[in-house]
Design a protein around this motif. Structure first.
Motif, PDB file in Angstrom:
ATOM      1  N   LYS A 199      36.967  50.199 -22.777  1.00 24.06           N
ATOM      2  CA  LYS A 199      37.454  49.989 -24.150  1.00 24.06           C
ATOM      3  C   LYS A 199      37.789  48.502 -24.305  1.00 24.06           C
ATOM      4  CE  LYS A 199      38.158  54.533 -25.181  1.00 24.06           C
ATOM      5  NZ  LYS A 199      37.192  55.083 -24.283  1.00 24.06           N
ATOM      6  N   PRO A 200      37.741  48.001 -25.520  1.00 22.37           N
ATOM      7  CA  PRO A 200      38.115  46.597 -25.727  1.00 22.37           C
ATOM      8  C   PRO A 200      39.507  46.304 -25.155  1.00 22.37           C
ATOM      9  CG  PRO A 200      37.116  47.477 -27.706  1.00 22.37           C
ATOM     10  CD  PRO A 200      37.315  48.642 -26.761  1.00 22.37           C
ATOM     11  N   GLY A 201      39.577  45.239 -24.380  1.00 21.14           N
ATOM     12  CA  GLY A 201      40.838  44.850 -23.770  1.00 21.14           C
ATOM     13  C   GLY A 201      40.985  45.273 -22.325  1.00 21.14           C
ATOM     14  N   ASP A 202      40.152  46.200 -21.858  1.00 20.84           N
ATOM     15  CA  ASP A 202      40.286  46.679 -20.479  1.00 20.84           C
ATOM     16  C   ASP A 202      40.099  45.544 -19.476  1.00 20.84           C
ATOM     17  OD1 ASP A 202      40.981  49.238 -21.207  1.00 20.84           O
ATOM     18  OD2 ASP A 202      38.986  50.077 -20.895  1.00 20.84           O
ATOM     19  N   ILE A 203      40.536  45.801 -18.247  1.00 27.02           N
ATOM     20  CA  ILE A 203      40.627  44.771 -17.218  1.00 27.02           C
ATOM     21  C   ILE A 203      39.930  45.247 -15.948  1.00 27.02           C
ATOM     22  CG2 ILE A 203      42.274  43.519 -15.747  1.00 27.02           C
ATOM     23  CD1 ILE A 203      44.267  43.821 -18.176  1.00 27.02           C
ATOM     24  N   ILE A 204      39.163  44.370 -15.341  1.00 25.81           N
ATOM     25  CA  ILE A 204      38.555  44.650 -14.042  1.00 25.81           C
ATOM     26  C   ILE A 204      39.432  44.022 -12.969  1.00 25.81           C
ATOM     27  CG2 ILE A 204      36.616  44.096 -12.501  1.00 25.81           C
ATOM     28  CD1 ILE A 204      34.745  44.370 -14.903  1.00 25.81           C
ATOM     29  N   VAL A 205      39.730  44.793 -11.924  1.00 23.99           N
ATOM     30  CA  VAL A 205      40.442  44.299 -10.745  1.00 23.99           C
ATOM     31  C   VAL A 205      39.519  44.526  -9.554  1.00 23.99           C
ATOM     32  CG1 VAL A 205      42.458  44.588  -9.246  1.00 23.99           C
ATOM     33  CG2 VAL A 205      42.715  44.755 -11.733  1.00 23.99           C
ATOM     34  N   ALA A 206      39.308  43.464  -8.769  1.00 25.68           N
ATOM     35  CA  ALA A 206      38.398  43.557  -7.629  1.00 25.68           C
ATOM     36  C   ALA A 206      38.971  42.790  -6.451  1.00 25.68           C
ATOM     37  CB  ALA A 206      37.024  43.012  -8.002  1.00 25.68           C
ATOM     38  N   GLU A 207      38.361  42.993  -5.312  1.00 20.25           N
ATOM     39  CA  GLU A 207      38.851  42.366  -4.088  1.00 20.25           C
ATOM     40  C   GLU A 207      38.225  40.983  -3.901  1.00 20.25           C
ATOM     41  OE1 GLU A 207      38.576  45.446  -1.075  1.00 20.25           O
ATOM     42  OE2 GLU A 207      39.878  46.743  -2.261  1.00 20.25           O
ATOM     43  N   ASP A 208      37.573  40.745  -2.790  1.00 17.31           N
ATOM     44  CA  ASP A 208      37.077  39.407  -2.451  1.00 17.31           C
ATOM     45  C   ASP A 208      35.676  39.133  -2.984  1.00 17.31           C
ATOM     46  OD1 ASP A 208      39.367  38.858  -0.783  1.00 17.31           O
ATOM     47  OD2 ASP A 208      38.477  40.188   0.712  1.00 17.31           O
ATOM     48  N   ASN A 209      35.446  37.851  -3.335  1.00 16.89           N
ATOM     49  CA  ASN A 209      34.107  37.344  -3.610  1.00 16.89           C
ATOM     50  C   ASN A 209      33.440  38.012  -4.809  1.00 16.89           C
ATOM     51  OD1 ASN A 209      32.101  35.477  -2.922  1.00 16.89           O
ATOM     52  ND2 ASN A 209      31.042  36.923  -1.590  1.00 16.89           N
ATOM     53  N   PHE A 210      34.211  38.303  -5.853  1.00 19.19           N
ATOM     54  CA  PHE A 210      33.649  38.934  -7.043  1.00 19.19           C
ATOM     55  C   PHE A 210      32.649  37.983  -7.698  1.00 19.19           C
ATOM     56  CE2 PHE A 210      33.440  40.231 -11.471  1.00 19.19           C
ATOM     57  CZ  PHE A 210      33.339  41.601 -11.365  1.00 19.19           C
ATOM     58  N   GLY A 211      31.484  38.516  -8.055  1.00 20.62           N
ATOM     59  CA  GLY A 211      30.455  37.733  -8.727  1.00 20.62           C
ATOM     60  C   GLY A 211      29.559  36.939  -7.799  1.00 20.62           C
ATOM     61  N   CYS A 212      29.509  37.339  -6.535  1.00 20.84           N
ATOM     62  CA  CYS A 212      28.623  36.649  -5.599  1.00 20.84           C
ATOM     63  C   CYS A 212      27.167  36.949  -5.962  1.00 20.84           C
ATOM     64  CB  CYS A 212      28.931  37.073  -4.160  1.00 20.84           C
ATOM     65  SG  CYS A 212      28.744  38.835  -3.833  1.00 20.84           S
ATOM     66  N   GLY A 213      26.264  36.285  -5.304  1.00 23.08           N
ATOM     67  CA  GLY A 213      24.843  36.521  -5.569  1.00 23.08           C
ATOM     68  C   GLY A 213      24.257  35.392  -6.378  1.00 23.08           C
ATOM     69  N   SER A 214      23.399  35.727  -7.307  1.00 26.13           N
ATOM     70  CA  SER A 214      22.694  34.709  -8.074  1.00 26.13           C
ATOM     71  C   SER A 214      23.622  34.020  -9.064  1.00 26.13           C
ATOM     72  CB  SER A 214      21.504  35.329  -8.808  1.00 26.13           C
ATOM     73  OG  SER A 214      21.971  36.153  -9.850  1.00 26.13           O
ATOM     74  N   SER A 215      23.149  32.941  -9.622  1.00 24.05           N
ATOM     75  CA  SER A 215      23.975  32.122 -10.503  1.00 24.05           C
ATOM     76  C   SER A 215      23.863  32.509 -11.973  1.00 24.05           C
ATOM     77  CB  SER A 215      23.592  30.656 -10.328  1.00 24.05           C
ATOM     78  OG  SER A 215      22.241  30.466 -10.684  1.00 24.05           O
TER      79      SER A 215
END
Length: 162
Positions: free
Chosen positions: A50-66
Motif C-alpha cells: 500500500k502507499p507508504g509501506d516500508i521495506i526492511v532488509a538485512e545486508d547488501n540490499f540492491g546488489c547486482g546490476s546497476s
C-alpha cells in the motif's frame, strides 16, 4: 519528511534481479515496473503493498546490476522508505537519484518484524516501531541530499532550480 507504513521484511543480498526481474527491463513505464516489483522473491508483494509501506532488509540490499529500474520499481509500487543494515553502493546512489528514501540502521533491522507498523522522521533519522513501541536512530542524510529526495530525485531537483 515523515512516513508511516507496514513492513515488508527481506533477508540479505536482495539483488536487483529479484527487485525487478530482467525480463521487464524493456520498459521505462514506472507503472509497469511497479506491477512486477519483488515478484521473484515475494509474489504477493504487489497485491499487498500500500502507499507508504516500508521495506526492511538485512545486508547488501540492491546488489547486482546497476539498473535504476530497481529503486524506480520500489518507489512506484508505493514504498515510502527502505531500511537496511547496508545497501549496495550503486543502489544507494540510484535511490538518491530517483528520490527513494533509504536509511541504514542495523539496530532497527534486528528488532523489526514483517507486518509491524513504523513511523519514520527522515529528517531526524528517527524510526519508531508502533507495534512494539521501540525507537531507533539512523544517521539521516545531510540537508542537501534530503532536499534532492524531497524534490523527487536529482533531475527534478536540478530542473526545479532553473
Amino acid at each position: 519528511m515523515k512516513v508511516r507504513g507496514k513492513v515488508f521484511r527481506y533477508g540479505s543480498d536482495v539483488d536487483t534481479d529479484v527487485i525487478i526481474p530482467a525480463r521487464y527491463l524493456n520498459t521505462t513505464s514506472e507503472k509497469e515496473l511497479a506491477a512486477h516489483c519483488m515478484e521473484d522473491i515475494d509474489p504477493s508483494f504487489v497485491k499487498n503493498v500500500k502507499p507508504g509501506d516500508i521495506i526492511v532488509a538485512e545486508d547488501n540490499f540492491g546488489c547486482g546490476s546497476s539498473r535504476e529500474h530497481a529503486p524506480i520499481a520500489i518507489k512506484a509500487s508505493g514504498v515510502s522508505l527502505v531500511i537496511a543494515n547496508s545497501f549496495a553502493r550503486i543502489f544507494y546512489r540510484n535511490s538518491i537519484n530517483i528520490g527513494l528514501p533509504i536509511l541504514e540502521c542495523p539496530e532497527a533491522v534486528a528488532a523489526i518484524s514483517a507486518g509491524d507498523t513504523l513511523t519514520c522522521d527522515l529528517g531526524e533519522g528517527l524510526i519508531t516501531d508502533e507495534t512494539t513501541g521501540k525507537t531507533f536512530r539512523a544517521e539521516p542524510f545531510p540537508p542537501f541530499i534530503q532536499e534532492i529526495i524531497s524534490d523527487g530525485g536529482l533531475i527534478k531537483h536540478i530542473t526545479k532550480k532553473f
